[in-house]
Design a protein around this motif. Structure first.
Motif, PDB file in Angstrom:
ATOM      1  N   THR A 144      91.995  46.510  51.182  1.00 15.61           N
ATOM      2  CA  THR A 144      92.779  47.727  51.450  1.00 15.61           C
ATOM      3  C   THR A 144      92.942  47.998  52.943  1.00 15.61           C
ATOM      4  O   THR A 144      93.990  48.451  53.369  1.00 15.61           O
ATOM      5  N   TYR A 145      91.902  47.685  53.749  1.00 14.87           N
ATOM      6  CA  TYR A 145      91.966  47.984  55.181  1.00 14.87           C
ATOM      7  C   TYR A 145      92.656  46.890  55.975  1.00 14.87           C
ATOM      8  O   TYR A 145      92.806  46.985  57.176  1.00 14.87           O
ATOM      9  N   CYS A 146      93.048  45.824  55.298  1.00 18.55           N
ATOM     10  CA  CYS A 146      93.615  44.672  56.003  1.00 18.55           C
ATOM     11  C   CYS A 146      95.071  44.415  55.656  1.00 18.55           C
ATOM     12  O   CYS A 146      95.865  44.048  56.513  1.00 18.55           O
ATOM     13  N   ILE A 192      86.873  29.682  63.186  1.00 13.44           N
ATOM     14  CA  ILE A 192      88.071  29.547  62.370  1.00 13.44           C
ATOM     15  C   ILE A 192      88.151  30.770  61.459  1.00 13.44           C
ATOM     16  O   ILE A 192      87.190  31.100  60.769  1.00 13.44           O
ATOM     17  N   THR A 193      89.327  31.410  61.479  1.00 12.74           N
ATOM     18  CA  THR A 193      89.491  32.579  60.641  1.00 12.74           C
ATOM     19  C   THR A 193      90.894  32.561  60.047  1.00 12.74           C
ATOM     20  O   THR A 193      91.546  31.536  60.021  1.00 12.74           O
ATOM     21  N   GLY A 194      91.363  33.708  59.549  1.00 13.15           N
ATOM     22  CA  GLY A 194      92.684  33.727  58.926  1.00 13.15           C
ATOM     23  C   GLY A 194      93.355  35.069  59.150  1.00 13.15           C
ATOM     24  O   GLY A 194      93.133  35.674  60.212  1.00 13.15           O
ATOM     25  N   GLY A 195      94.027  35.503  58.156  1.00 17.98           N
ATOM     26  CA  GLY A 195      94.026  35.304  56.728  1.00 17.98           C
ATOM     27  C   GLY A 195      92.735  34.668  56.195  1.00 17.98           C
ATOM     28  O   GLY A 195      91.678  34.826  56.781  1.00 17.98           O
ATOM     29  N   GLU A 196      92.868  33.996  55.110  1.00 19.44           N
ATOM     30  CA  GLU A 196      91.698  33.326  54.556  1.00 19.44           C
ATOM     31  C   GLU A 196      91.786  31.832  54.896  1.00 19.44           C
ATOM     32  O   GLU A 196      92.656  31.130  54.378  1.00 19.44           O
ATOM     33  N   PRO A 197      90.873  31.363  55.753  1.00 16.43           N
ATOM     34  CA  PRO A 197      90.983  29.967  56.196  1.00 16.43           C
ATOM     35  C   PRO A 197      90.909  28.948  55.061  1.00 16.43           C
ATOM     36  O   PRO A 197      91.487  27.866  55.154  1.00 16.43           O
ATOM     37  N   MET A 239      83.025  29.697  60.931  1.00 20.61           N
ATOM     38  CA  MET A 239      84.187  30.146  60.167  1.00 20.61           C
ATOM     39  C   MET A 239      83.903  31.529  59.606  1.00 20.61           C
ATOM     40  O   MET A 239      82.769  31.821  59.212  1.00 20.61           O
ATOM     41  N   THR A 240      84.927  32.368  59.570  1.00 22.32           N
ATOM     42  CA  THR A 240      84.828  33.641  58.858  1.00 22.32           C
ATOM     43  C   THR A 240      85.663  33.529  57.593  1.00 22.32           C
ATOM     44  O   THR A 240      86.841  33.160  57.660  1.00 22.32           O
ATOM     45  N   THR A 241      85.062  33.829  56.462  1.00 18.60           N
ATOM     46  CA  THR A 241      85.740  33.649  55.173  1.00 18.60           C
ATOM     47  C   THR A 241      85.337  34.760  54.208  1.00 18.60           C
ATOM     48  O   THR A 241      84.267  35.349  54.356  1.00 18.60           O
ATOM     49  N   ASN A 242      86.195  35.006  53.231  1.00 19.34           N
ATOM     50  CA  ASN A 242      85.784  35.959  52.189  1.00 19.34           C
ATOM     51  C   ASN A 242      84.842  35.291  51.186  1.00 19.34           C
ATOM     52  O   ASN A 242      84.305  35.973  50.304  1.00 19.34           O
ATOM     53  N   ILE A 266      80.459  35.584  56.111  1.00  8.61           N
ATOM     54  CA  ILE A 266      81.098  35.871  54.827  1.00  8.61           C
ATOM     55  C   ILE A 266      81.249  37.381  54.685  1.00  8.61           C
ATOM     56  O   ILE A 266      80.311  38.135  54.962  1.00  8.61           O
ATOM     57  N   SER A 267      82.428  37.817  54.253  1.00 11.92           N
ATOM     58  CA  SER A 267      82.695  39.252  54.161  1.00 11.92           C
ATOM     59  C   SER A 267      82.219  39.808  52.830  1.00 11.92           C
ATOM     60  O   SER A 267      82.539  39.265  51.773  1.00 11.92           O
ATOM     61  N   LEU A 268      81.454  40.877  52.910  1.00 12.90           N
ATOM     62  CA  LEU A 268      80.940  41.534  51.702  1.00 12.90           C
ATOM     63  C   LEU A 268      80.639  42.993  52.053  1.00 12.90           C
ATOM     64  O   LEU A 268      79.732  43.276  52.821  1.00 12.90           O
ATOM     65  N   ILE A 324      76.668  38.107  57.197  1.00 13.02           N
ATOM     66  CA  ILE A 324      77.507  38.866  56.268  1.00 13.02           C
ATOM     67  C   ILE A 324      78.246  39.938  57.070  1.00 13.02           C
ATOM     68  O   ILE A 324      77.626  40.736  57.770  1.00 13.02           O
ATOM     69  N   ASN A 325      79.580  39.913  56.974  1.00 13.49           N
ATOM     70  CA  ASN A 325      80.409  40.938  57.622  1.00 13.49           C
ATOM     71  C   ASN A 325      80.626  42.076  56.648  1.00 13.49           C
ATOM     72  O   ASN A 325      81.242  41.891  55.599  1.00 13.49           O
ATOM     73  N   CYS A 326      80.112  43.238  57.004  1.00 15.25           N
ATOM     74  CA  CYS A 326      80.218  44.390  56.109  1.00 15.25           C
ATOM     75  C   CYS A 326      80.999  45.490  56.825  1.00 15.25           C
ATOM     76  O   CYS A 326      80.522  46.043  57.822  1.00 15.25           O
ATOM     77  N   VAL A 327      82.201  45.779  56.331  1.00 20.86           N
ATOM     78  CA  VAL A 327      83.015  46.839  56.940  1.00 20.86           C
ATOM     79  C   VAL A 327      82.513  48.192  56.456  1.00 20.86           C
ATOM     80  O   VAL A 327      82.303  48.397  55.252  1.00 20.86           O
ATOM     81  N   ILE A 328      82.283  49.092  57.414  1.00 24.14           N
ATOM     82  CA  ILE A 328      81.794  50.439  57.058  1.00 24.14           C
ATOM     83  C   ILE A 328      82.870  51.469  57.399  1.00 24.14           C
ATOM     84  O   ILE A 328      83.629  51.286  58.352  1.00 24.14           O
ATOM     85  N   GLN A 376      85.400  50.242  60.393  1.00 27.66           N
ATOM     86  CA  GLN A 376      86.789  50.025  60.004  1.00 27.66           C
ATOM     87  C   GLN A 376      87.704  50.390  61.172  1.00 27.66           C
ATOM     88  O   GLN A 376      87.574  51.463  61.749  1.00 27.66           O
ATOM     89  N   MET A 377      88.598  49.474  61.512  1.00 34.39           N
ATOM     90  CA  MET A 377      89.423  49.657  62.708  1.00 34.39           C
ATOM     91  C   MET A 377      90.891  49.801  62.337  1.00 34.39           C
ATOM     92  O   MET A 377      91.308  49.455  61.232  1.00 34.39           O
ATOM     93  N   ASN A 378      91.663  50.294  63.314  1.00 37.61           N
ATOM     94  CA  ASN A 378      93.095  50.421  63.117  1.00 37.61           C
ATOM     95  C   ASN A 378      93.803  49.898  64.373  1.00 37.61           C
ATOM     96  O   ASN A 378      93.711  50.503  65.438  1.00 37.61           O
ATOM     97  N   ILE A 385      95.702  37.723  62.886  1.00 34.31           N
ATOM     98  CA  ILE A 385      94.909  37.547  64.105  1.00 34.31           C
ATOM     99  C   ILE A 385      93.442  37.305  63.766  1.00 34.31           C
ATOM    100  O   ILE A 385      92.691  36.768  64.570  1.00 34.31           O
ATOM    101  N   GLY A 386      93.058  37.676  62.546  1.00 31.64           N
ATOM    102  CA  GLY A 386      91.760  37.233  62.049  1.00 31.64           C
ATOM    103  C   GLY A 386      90.584  38.120  62.378  1.00 31.64           C
ATOM    104  O   GLY A 386      89.439  37.763  62.121  1.00 31.64           O
ATOM    105  N   GLY A 387      90.797  39.274  62.967  1.00 30.44           N
ATOM    106  CA  GLY A 387      89.686  40.187  63.248  1.00 30.44           C
ATOM    107  C   GLY A 387      88.955  39.807  64.516  1.00 30.44           C
ATOM    108  O   GLY A 387      89.292  38.845  65.184  1.00 30.44           O
TER     109      GLY A 387
END
Ligand code: SAM
Ligand code: SF4
Length: 266
Positions: A25-27, A64-69, A93-96, A117-119, A156-160, A188-190, A264-266
């Motif tokens: 939702t935030y992406c 390496i990032t994405g989108g989803e690499p 690499m950053t991945t979901n 890994i995003s969680l 683990i990347n955890c968005v707050i 969470q950024m904008n 841009i991949g965060g």
């Protein structure tokens, strides 16, 4: 290479695709966004060329990032090409994580050192709400596969939304503690409003010590996540684009109206 503010730039983040299998939702908006045409996306040879040039200019850390690499076709081959470059000390690499069950072992064999890994939650329903389409079992299986493959340390990347005290973040923290994982809390950024903050447990979002440049999937070197500045390797050539990006890296972030997190991949 140093920038105008005496920051040593040694970290290149590469977005290899603007596509993703999730719709956090935030992406991304639910309907997705207008995707780049395949012909606009950098080839593996182009990505390798940029990376080699960046390494010759002082970069020793590559992500390496994405989108989803992991949705980029042939991603394991790209990792092989990058791992062969002398001078990279850290290849991450950053991945979901959804596809890591399939890819963790081949990626490790290809020379990837580690993964983030995003969680954001451990609640299956909330996970599906946040990602709109993801199943938490797949992400958890991916984390396990990364462990088995020795892609360590696993972060683990955890968005707050407000603070790392919120219950979801605390649950993720506990999960990490019991499973030998490192947790990073990302506010969470904008990009459009320039709303960003310092990553807890990481180095992102702290302009004073920022050592990063970014390569977007269509070939622009961006000196700052929160800036419209971008230098096209196709128009300027790789070396010039890198020099301009490092030379014009702003003291601190402001706004980015051009990019979205997914390209841009965060
Ligand atoms: N698809 C991969 C993933 O999700 O890990 C890599 C790309 S994603 C854009 C990279 C990181 O940016 C993820 O950890 C994600 O949670 C984070 N991210 C995306 N949108 C964000 C936002 N608006 N604010 C803060 N972090 C965000
Ligand atoms: Fe996809 Fe990552 Fe964005 Fe989620 S944060 S939509 S997984 S690119």
């Amino acid at each position: 290479m140093y920038d105008r503010f005496n920051r040593k730039i040694n970290y290149l983040r590469i977005s290899v695709t603007d596509r993703c299998n999730l719709r956090c939702t935030y992406c991304m908006p639910a309907e997705g966004i207008k995707m780049l045409h395949h012909s606009e996306i950098l080839s593996f040879d182009e990505i390798t060329e940029v990376t080699k040039m960046a390494v010759s200019m002082g970069v020793d850390k590559v992500r390496i990032t994405g989108g989803e690499p992991l949705v980029r076709k042939g991603i394991v081959d790209l990792i092989k090409m990058l791992a062969a470059i002398q001078g990279i000390n850290d290849l991450a690499m950053t991945t979901n994580g959804i596809f890591l069950n399939k890819f963790a072992k081949p990626l490790a064999e290809a020379g990837l050192h580690r993964v983030n890994i995003s969680l954001d939650t451990l609640d299956p329903e909330k996970y599906t709400n946040i990602t709109r389409v993801g199943k938490i079992e797949d992400a958890l299986r991916g984390i396990e596969a990364a462990k088995q493959a020795g892609l360590s340390p696993i972060k683990i990347n955890c968005v707050i939304t407000k603070s790392s005290d919120e219950p979801d973040a605390q649950m993720v923290k506990k999960f990490c503690e019991t499973n030998g994982l490192h947790v990073r809390f990302i506010p969470q950024m904008n990009l459009e409003t320039g709303d960003f903050g310092i990553v807890e447990g990481g180095e992102g979002g702290n302009c004073k010590i920022c050592n990063r440049i970014r390569l977007t999937s269509e070939g622009k070197i961006m000196p700052c996540l929160f800036s419209n500045l971008g230098y096209s390797i196709k128009e300027l050539g790789v070396k010039k684009a890198l020099e301009l990006a490092i030379g014009n890296k702003p003291r601190s972030g402001s706004v980015n109206h051009i990019n979205h997190f997914n390209n841009i991949g965060g």
